[in-house]
Write a protein that holds these residues in place. Sequence first.
Motif, mmCIF file in Angstrom:
data_model
loop_
_atom_site.group_PDB
_atom_site.id
_atom_site.type_symbol
_atom_site.label_atom_id
_atom_site.label_comp_id
_atom_site.label_asym_id
_atom_site.label_seq_id
_atom_site.Cartn_x
_atom_site.Cartn_y
_atom_site.Cartn_z
ATOM 1 N N ASN A 370 0.828 -1.207 0.000
ATOM 2 C CA ASN A 370 0.000 0.000 0.000
ATOM 3 C C ASN A 370 0.868 1.265 0.000
ATOM 4 O O ASN A 370 0.561 2.238 -0.703
ATOM 5 C CB ASN A 370 -0.935 -0.018 1.211
ATOM 6 C CG ASN A 370 -1.922 1.133 1.186
ATOM 7 O OD1 ASN A 370 -1.803 2.074 1.942
ATOM 8 N ND2 ASN A 370 -2.884 1.076 0.266
ATOM 9 N N ASN A 374 0.698 3.719 -3.114
ATOM 10 C CA ASN A 374 0.299 5.110 -2.820
ATOM 11 C C ASN A 374 1.350 6.074 -3.349
ATOM 12 O O ASN A 374 1.014 7.090 -3.971
ATOM 13 C CB ASN A 374 0.174 5.325 -1.309
ATOM 14 C CG ASN A 374 -1.241 5.045 -0.811
ATOM 15 O OD1 ASN A 374 -2.131 4.747 -1.605
ATOM 16 N ND2 ASN A 374 -1.432 5.110 0.502
ATOM 17 N N ALA A 375 2.630 5.766 -3.082
ATOM 18 C CA ALA A 375 3.725 6.649 -3.516
ATOM 19 C C ALA A 375 3.648 6.830 -5.035
ATOM 20 O O ALA A 375 3.788 7.944 -5.552
ATOM 21 C CB ALA A 375 5.067 6.068 -3.104
ATOM 22 N N TYR A 378 0.267 8.835 -5.982
ATOM 23 C CA TYR A 378 0.226 10.275 -5.684
ATOM 24 C C TYR A 378 1.430 11.050 -6.222
ATOM 25 O O TYR A 378 1.634 12.206 -5.853
ATOM 26 C CB TYR A 378 0.076 10.491 -4.169
ATOM 27 C CG TYR A 378 -1.265 9.970 -3.669
ATOM 28 C CD1 TYR A 378 -2.450 10.581 -4.088
ATOM 29 C CD2 TYR A 378 -1.349 8.854 -2.827
ATOM 30 C CE1 TYR A 378 -3.683 10.087 -3.660
ATOM 31 C CE2 TYR A 378 -2.570 8.361 -2.407
ATOM 32 C CZ TYR A 378 -3.738 8.986 -2.825
ATOM 33 O OH TYR A 378 -4.953 8.511 -2.420
ATOM 34 N N ASP A 402 8.616 9.646 -1.847
ATOM 35 C CA ASP A 402 8.205 10.009 -3.209
ATOM 36 C C ASP A 402 8.324 11.509 -3.438
ATOM 37 O O ASP A 402 8.565 12.277 -2.495
ATOM 38 C CB ASP A 402 6.769 9.532 -3.471
ATOM 39 C CG ASP A 402 5.747 10.216 -2.590
ATOM 40 O OD1 ASP A 402 5.703 11.454 -2.559
ATOM 41 O OD2 ASP A 402 4.967 9.492 -1.904
ATOM 42 N N CYS A 405 2.447 14.700 -4.488
ATOM 43 C CA CYS A 405 1.675 15.895 -4.115
ATOM 44 C C CYS A 405 1.789 16.261 -2.628
ATOM 45 O O CYS A 405 1.461 17.365 -2.224
ATOM 46 C CB CYS A 405 0.206 15.699 -4.484
ATOM 47 S SG CYS A 405 -0.539 14.314 -3.605
ATOM 48 N N GLY A 406 2.260 15.328 -1.806
ATOM 49 C CA GLY A 406 2.399 15.621 -0.376
ATOM 50 C C GLY A 406 1.055 15.655 0.343
ATOM 51 O O GLY A 406 -0.010 15.554 -0.283
ATOM 52 N N ILE A 407 1.123 15.778 1.681
ATOM 53 C CA ILE A 407 -0.119 15.810 2.484
ATOM 54 C C ILE A 407 -0.172 17.171 3.194
ATOM 55 O O ILE A 407 0.750 17.512 3.935
ATOM 56 C CB ILE A 407 -0.121 14.662 3.527
ATOM 57 C CG1 ILE A 407 -0.012 13.312 2.797
ATOM 58 C CG2 ILE A 407 -1.358 14.711 4.405
ATOM 59 C CD1 ILE A 407 0.299 12.137 3.714
ATOM 60 N N ALA A 422 -6.854 13.162 2.163
ATOM 61 C CA ALA A 422 -6.401 14.547 2.327
ATOM 62 C C ALA A 422 -7.147 15.475 1.370
ATOM 63 O O ALA A 422 -7.609 15.043 0.308
ATOM 64 C CB ALA A 422 -4.893 14.624 2.083
ATOM 65 N N VAL A 425 -6.425 15.702 -2.454
ATOM 66 C CA VAL A 425 -6.707 14.615 -3.404
ATOM 67 C C VAL A 425 -8.189 14.260 -3.454
ATOM 68 O O VAL A 425 -8.636 13.538 -4.332
ATOM 69 C CB VAL A 425 -5.885 13.328 -3.082
ATOM 70 C CG1 VAL A 425 -4.407 13.644 -3.000
ATOM 71 C CG2 VAL A 425 -6.364 12.667 -1.802
ATOM 72 N N GLY A 432 -9.340 6.416 -4.840
ATOM 73 C CA GLY A 432 -8.953 6.015 -3.485
ATOM 74 C C GLY A 432 -10.169 5.950 -2.585
ATOM 75 O O GLY A 432 -11.227 6.497 -2.909
ATOM 76 N N ASN A 433 -10.040 5.240 -1.456
ATOM 77 C CA ASN A 433 -11.164 5.135 -0.522
ATOM 78 C C ASN A 433 -10.777 5.450 0.920
ATOM 79 O O ASN A 433 -11.612 5.487 1.807
ATOM 80 C CB ASN A 433 -11.791 3.744 -0.603
ATOM 81 C CG ASN A 433 -10.736 2.659 -0.570
ATOM 82 O OD1 ASN A 433 -9.772 2.768 0.197
ATOM 83 N ND2 ASN A 433 -10.891 1.629 -1.381
ATOM 84 N N GLY A 434 -9.494 5.658 1.194
ATOM 85 C CA GLY A 434 -9.057 6.008 2.554
ATOM 86 C C GLY A 434 -9.045 4.841 3.519
ATOM 87 O O GLY A 434 -9.017 5.044 4.736
ATOM 88 N N PHE A 435 -9.041 3.614 3.004
ATOM 89 C CA PHE A 435 -8.989 2.435 3.896
ATOM 90 C C PHE A 435 -7.547 1.992 4.169
ATOM 91 O O PHE A 435 -7.226 1.493 5.241
ATOM 92 C CB PHE A 435 -9.716 1.237 3.256
ATOM 93 C CG PHE A 435 -11.224 1.360 3.280
ATOM 94 C CD1 PHE A 435 -11.869 1.873 4.395
ATOM 95 C CD2 PHE A 435 -11.987 0.931 2.195
ATOM 96 C CE1 PHE A 435 -13.253 1.964 4.428
ATOM 97 C CE2 PHE A 435 -13.378 1.030 2.217
ATOM 98 C CZ PHE A 435 -14.010 1.553 3.334
ATOM 99 N N THR A 461 6.419 12.978 0.019
ATOM 100 C CA THR A 461 6.095 12.328 1.289
ATOM 101 C C THR A 461 7.037 11.144 1.508
ATOM 102 O O THR A 461 7.443 10.495 0.541
ATOM 103 C CB THR A 461 4.646 11.788 1.235
ATOM 104 O OG1 THR A 461 3.784 12.844 0.803
ATOM 105 C CG2 THR A 461 4.171 11.258 2.572
ATOM 106 N N PHE A 463 6.977 7.720 3.957
ATOM 107 C CA PHE A 463 6.336 6.890 4.978
ATOM 108 C C PHE A 463 7.387 5.947 5.566
ATOM 109 O O PHE A 463 8.254 5.448 4.826
ATOM 110 C CB PHE A 463 5.187 6.079 4.373
ATOM 111 C CG PHE A 463 3.882 6.821 4.430
ATOM 112 C CD1 PHE A 463 3.063 6.722 5.551
ATOM 113 C CD2 PHE A 463 3.484 7.640 3.377
ATOM 114 C CE1 PHE A 463 1.857 7.421 5.604
ATOM 115 C CE2 PHE A 463 2.292 8.338 3.439
ATOM 116 C CZ PHE A 463 1.475 8.230 4.553
#
Length: 470
Positions: A370, A374-375, A378, A402, A405-407, A422, A425, A432-435, A461, A463
């Motif tokens: 994930n 995600n990297a 986004y 990455d 776009c950053g958070i 965020a 986005v 995306g669904n934020g899960f 970003t 992680f």
Amino acid sequence: MRETKKLTVVSGLAVFSAVLVTALISWVLYQHTVNILTINLKERLLGIVRTAAVEIDYRDLEVLKVEEDWKRPEWNKIVTKLRNVREANENVLFVYIFRKVKGSPEKLEFVSDSHSINPYAQIDLNHDQVIDDADLLQWPGQPYEDPPEEVWLGFEKPVTNNEVYHDQWGSEITGYAPIKDDNQNTVAVIAVDIKADDFSTLTRQTLYPFVLFIFGLIAIIFMLSFVIVHIYIMQIKLFAELDRQKDELIGLVSHQLAAPVSAVKWYVEMLLDGDLGKLNKEQSEQLQTVQKTAGSLSDLVSMILDVSRIQLGRMKIEKQELDMNEFFKEIFVVAEPRAAEKKIQFNKNLPSNLPKAMLDKRYTRMTVENLMTNAIKYTPDGGKVDVNVRIEGNFIFVSVKDTGCGIPVKDQKQIFGKMYRASNVRNSTIDGNGFGLYVAKGAVESQGGQIWFESAEGKGTTFYVKLPLK
Ligand code: ADP
């Protein structure tokens, strides 16, 4: 339940502050009432003493010099006038006249008193049932000692004591007015002592209903707070129960969906493998699309199942020995083609030989995958993603950096929340669904690890995941 405790503490504090504030208001109002009543009393007293001073003829006072002068008719005249003042006005205790001693202006002497037509009369002046020195009456020329500070001969207008005072006669306040001769010179002072015992009673009487009202108000506030807190607690419990039921239902539905979705995937795979006959090019292309969609559907179903498990506290971690070299290889097989599709430079920096680790395969893979997807997702085309893996002591550290776009700072606190996306986005075309991060956090933490990030909006970003090897 933490919410209910917080609510109880907050409402307790609110009630306590309400009591404090009302006590403070009562005190301020008490002082205000005392001030108003004192002002009223002083005004009344000034009126009495001013009128009384005008009644006195200064020439009558001039003949009253020594003790024997009480036998003169002027004495009788003055005392009668003073007595009239005393009797005509409610609560007046004493009315008397004093002046400076001729030749010794620093001393004062009595001239007359409303009680003493006969200065030798045996009167129980202070009503203590005993006739003694405290009951002595005045006669002309008798020294007047300890005059109150507010008064000294020479003042021009009537005045009173500043405050109510207490002596053997009770609570009193005294007013003074100058008696003037024809040239407007002050020759003596007339004083009126007025009883203020009633005044204290009056203050209490005025204030009691109010204080009672305040206490009633506190009781009402207290009851209302209690009822409101009670309702809130009930609502919180109700919502918690509804939430639990909803998670239960979602869990059940996604569980029921998992098997048919797997079956679809399996049948499509069979068809694509040609197990049921050779497919032409178009059939094969269409089926590949179906396979992709079924794959996404299957991922979504298992993600929703994980979310409901975390919500219900039923996340089951099944640790097994993992070959970490194989583990990362499998993830890169998925991530690298996606990066290539977007022309993203995908850099891997990991030790050539990674140790084995005791971890839950599915959850750990889902977390790391994930972060990588995600990297890539986004980061705009042509960007860069760096994956770093290192071993330190008993821990494996994975970071995914990455240039995306950053958070935004305002979203950072909530980014691991369920279904949270965020603001930069939310309305974009990026799916995306934020899960993902919600489940990742649950998965990492329930294996004794940590997950965190650093991000700058518009720049990128990183992680980080830290997991114990054993
Ligand atoms: P989603 O399906 O929306 O990607 P996730 O739970 O994986 O859900 O991520 C939650 C949110 O965190 C995303 O919607 C996005 O706003 C933000 N986010 C996660 N990873 C990144 C990243 N690498 N760069 C920028 N934003 C990210």
